[in-house]
Design a protein around this motif. Structure first.
Motif, short mmCIF file in Angstrom:
data_model
loop_
_atom_site.label_atom_id
_atom_site.label_comp_id
_atom_site.label_asym_id
_atom_site.label_seq_id
_atom_site.Cartn_x
_atom_site.Cartn_y
_atom_site.Cartn_z
N ALA A 187 0.85 -1.19 0.00
CA ALA A 187 0.00 0.00 0.00
C ALA A 187 0.88 1.24 0.00
CB ALA A 187 -0.93 0.00 1.21
N GLN A 188 0.23 2.39 -0.15
CA GLN A 188 0.93 3.67 -0.06
C GLN A 188 -0.08 4.73 0.35
OE1 GLN A 188 2.21 3.67 -4.19
NE2 GLN A 188 0.72 5.27 -4.71
N PRO A 189 0.36 5.77 1.07
CA PRO A 189 -0.58 6.82 1.50
C PRO A 189 -1.09 7.63 0.31
CG PRO A 189 1.46 6.86 2.79
CD PRO A 189 1.71 5.99 1.61
N LEU A 190 -2.35 8.02 0.40
CA LEU A 190 -2.92 8.92 -0.61
C LEU A 190 -2.37 10.33 -0.47
CD1 LEU A 190 -6.70 7.94 -0.63
CD2 LEU A 190 -5.20 7.95 -2.61
N ARG A 191 -2.02 10.69 0.76
CA ARG A 191 -1.54 12.03 1.05
C ARG A 191 -0.61 11.95 2.25
NH1 ARG A 191 -6.67 11.30 2.63
NH2 ARG A 191 -7.47 12.07 0.65
N MET A 192 0.04 13.05 2.58
CA MET A 192 0.86 13.09 3.79
C MET A 192 0.00 12.67 4.97
SD MET A 192 4.02 14.00 4.75
CE MET A 192 4.60 15.33 3.68
N THR A 193 0.41 11.65 5.71
CA THR A 193 -0.45 11.12 6.76
C THR A 193 0.36 10.85 8.02
OG1 THR A 193 -2.13 9.44 7.23
CG2 THR A 193 -0.16 8.70 6.10
N THR A 194 -0.34 10.80 9.14
CA THR A 194 0.30 10.61 10.44
C THR A 194 0.42 9.12 10.76
OG1 THR A 194 -0.65 12.69 11.21
CG2 THR A 194 0.17 11.19 12.89
N LEU A 195 1.57 8.74 11.28
CA LEU A 195 1.81 7.37 11.73
C LEU A 195 1.60 7.34 13.24
CD1 LEU A 195 2.94 4.49 10.98
CD2 LEU A 195 5.17 5.37 11.70
N TYR A 196 0.82 6.36 13.72
CA TYR A 196 0.52 6.23 15.15
C TYR A 196 1.14 4.96 15.70
CZ TYR A 196 -2.86 9.93 14.29
OH TYR A 196 -3.45 11.12 13.95
N ARG A 197 1.54 5.00 16.96
CA ARG A 197 2.15 3.84 17.59
C ARG A 197 1.16 2.70 17.74
NH1 ARG A 197 6.78 4.75 20.63
NH2 ARG A 197 6.68 2.48 20.90
N ALA A 198 -0.10 3.03 17.93
CA ALA A 198 -1.17 2.05 18.09
C ALA A 198 -2.48 2.75 17.77
CB ALA A 198 -1.19 1.50 19.52
N PRO A 199 -3.57 2.00 17.51
CA PRO A 199 -4.86 2.66 17.26
C PRO A 199 -5.22 3.61 18.39
CG PRO A 199 -4.99 0.34 16.69
CD PRO A 199 -3.65 0.54 17.34
N ASP A 200 -5.53 4.86 18.03
CA ASP A 200 -5.88 5.90 18.99
C ASP A 200 -4.73 6.20 19.96
OD1 ASP A 200 -8.60 6.38 18.13
OD2 ASP A 200 -9.06 4.41 18.95
N GLY A 201 -3.51 5.83 19.58
CA GLY A 201 -2.36 6.08 20.43
C GLY A 201 -1.63 7.35 20.05
N VAL A 247 7.52 2.03 24.73
CA VAL A 247 6.25 1.34 24.54
C VAL A 247 5.13 2.18 25.15
CG1 VAL A 247 4.92 -0.74 25.04
CG2 VAL A 247 7.36 -0.91 24.54
N THR A 248 4.05 2.36 24.43
CA THR A 248 2.95 3.19 24.90
C THR A 248 1.86 2.35 25.56
OG1 THR A 248 1.68 3.05 22.85
CG2 THR A 248 3.38 4.75 22.97
N ALA A 249 1.03 3.02 26.35
CA ALA A 249 -0.12 2.34 26.94
C ALA A 249 -1.10 1.90 25.86
CB ALA A 249 -0.80 3.25 27.95
N ALA A 250 -1.20 2.69 24.80
CA ALA A 250 -2.08 2.33 23.69
C ALA A 250 -1.65 1.01 23.06
CB ALA A 250 -2.10 3.44 22.65
N GLU A 251 -0.34 0.78 22.96
CA GLU A 251 0.15 -0.48 22.42
C GLU A 251 -0.21 -1.65 23.34
OE1 GLU A 251 4.14 0.04 20.01
OE2 GLU A 251 4.18 1.32 21.78
N LEU A 252 -0.13 -1.44 24.64
CA LEU A 252 -0.51 -2.49 25.58
C LEU A 252 -1.99 -2.83 25.46
CD1 LEU A 252 2.31 -1.95 26.81
CD2 LEU A 252 1.26 -2.23 29.06
#
Length: 354
Positions: A187-201, A247-252
């Protein structure tokens, strides 16, 4: 005599958004202490969690209409006496709204906050609710779609004297099927996009348009991706042996089994020493634990199980003091409240090492 003519590979893009996503815009809260307003420039009625995802609607100058959609404890709401709402928050001073039962935090709702029932209506201890309002545009960022690359290779046969082209059935081996091949792992981003450590993280960085990505898995509106890159060696340092950092709490919360028993080092904001109750079955009833916020800059809660003989070091701390702890993960997502539970190994900073 016949010759084959190879049609060049064609590159196309396919949106991976689900049908529900295609129906409207979605936004992520990117600011700390962002507010949910009753109307444009009106009264502030709820505090939003950074990283929460909201469905968007109409826009008005610097404002975007959004819908809070989430789950709240059934015991924390009661019947509304206002005709425009079905329920009111009854817990003092506030209650959390979560994206799913025991899921990531969406907002903190004050006592008296009006809500409408949503479908599905309830799930055990939890009630599904919604509420429309407005948020300042500066506190939101659009949720970017991800695209997959599609390669189609076909062959055609013509008579060199200009004879008729073979029918599709003959060209495809009699099946008449689509010869296009979609590589769903790329895949590839359609536009400049943000990378997150975990969903809603928390945010981990930004990915440029057309960066090659490998798709590892999908979960609802989220797609887990992987990509390769290079950094300067001088910007790196060795991680402590046997201790996970960063490691984030969102990842846990997203992968509790993966981190079970792992040792982490976190910077936390001390809040209070409390006693375990029925809402925290992961901690023996009546045992003391430390309530903390983090790991910073995250704003969620963490429960630290501390032996009685090591509590004096925490009692010496003032509320909101920042400390560094090394702890072992007991549960990455507690049963009812969805907060990480860890066992203290050592305390550094604030009150010294116990």
């Amino acid at each position: 005599m016949q010759v084959s003519r190879i049609v060049p590979s064609l590159l196309a893009v396919l949106s991976l958004a689900t049908p529900s996503q295609r129906g409207g815009s979605r936004y992520r809260v990117t600011a700390d202490n962002a507010w949910f307003f009753q109307d444009v420039a009106g009264r502030r009625i709820a505090r939003l969690a950074r990283g929460a995802t909201l469905a968007g609607g109409a826009t008005r100058n610097d404002w975007i209409q959004v819908t809070l959609d989430g789950w709240i404890f059934s015991t924390s709401v009661g019947k509304s006496d206002k005709p425009e709402f079905d329920l009111l928050v009854t817990r003092t001073p506030n209650e959390n709204l979560r994206a799913a039962p025991a899921g990531p935090l969406v907002a903190e709702l004050a006592e008296g906050f009006g809500l409408k029932r949503a479908t599905p209506d309830s799930s055990g201890r939890w009630q599904h609710v919604t509420r429309e309002g407005w948020v300042q545009r500066s506190a939101l960022a659009p949720v970017a779609d991800v695209v997959a690359t599609r390669t189609a290779v076909t062959s055609d046969s013509d008579n060199v004297q200009g004879g008729p082209t073979a029918p599709p059935a003959a060209r495809g081996g009699g099946g008449g099927g689509d010869t296009a091949r979609v590589d769903s792992s790329r895949a590839q981003p359609l536009r400049m996009t943000t990378l997150y450590r975990a969903p809603d993280g928390p945010e981990a960085g930004t990915i440029a348009t057309e960066t090659p990505l490998r798709v590892l898995s999908r979960n609802g509106e989220w797609t887990r991706v992987q990509f390769e890159g290079w950094v300067k060696g001088g910007d790196l340092q060795a991680a402590p042996a046997g201790v996970l950092v960063g490691v984030t709490a969102a990842e846990l919360r997203a992968e509790p089994q993966r981190y079970l028993g792992q040792v982490l080092r976190w910077n936390l904001e001390f809040i209070a020493i409390q006693k375990a109750d029925d809402l925290r079955p992961d901690i023996p009833s009546g045992s003391s634990y430390v309530l903390a916020r983090g790991p910073l800059p995250e704003r969620g809660f963490v429960y630290i199980v501390v032996p009685e003989n090591r509590l004096p070091a925490f009692r010496a701390l003032t509320p909101l003091a920042t400390v560094q702890v090394t702890a072992r993960v007991r549960n990455g997502r507690s049963r009812y409240l969805g907060n990480p539970v860890v066992d203290l190994i050592s305390l550094e900073g604030g009150g010294g090492t116990p």
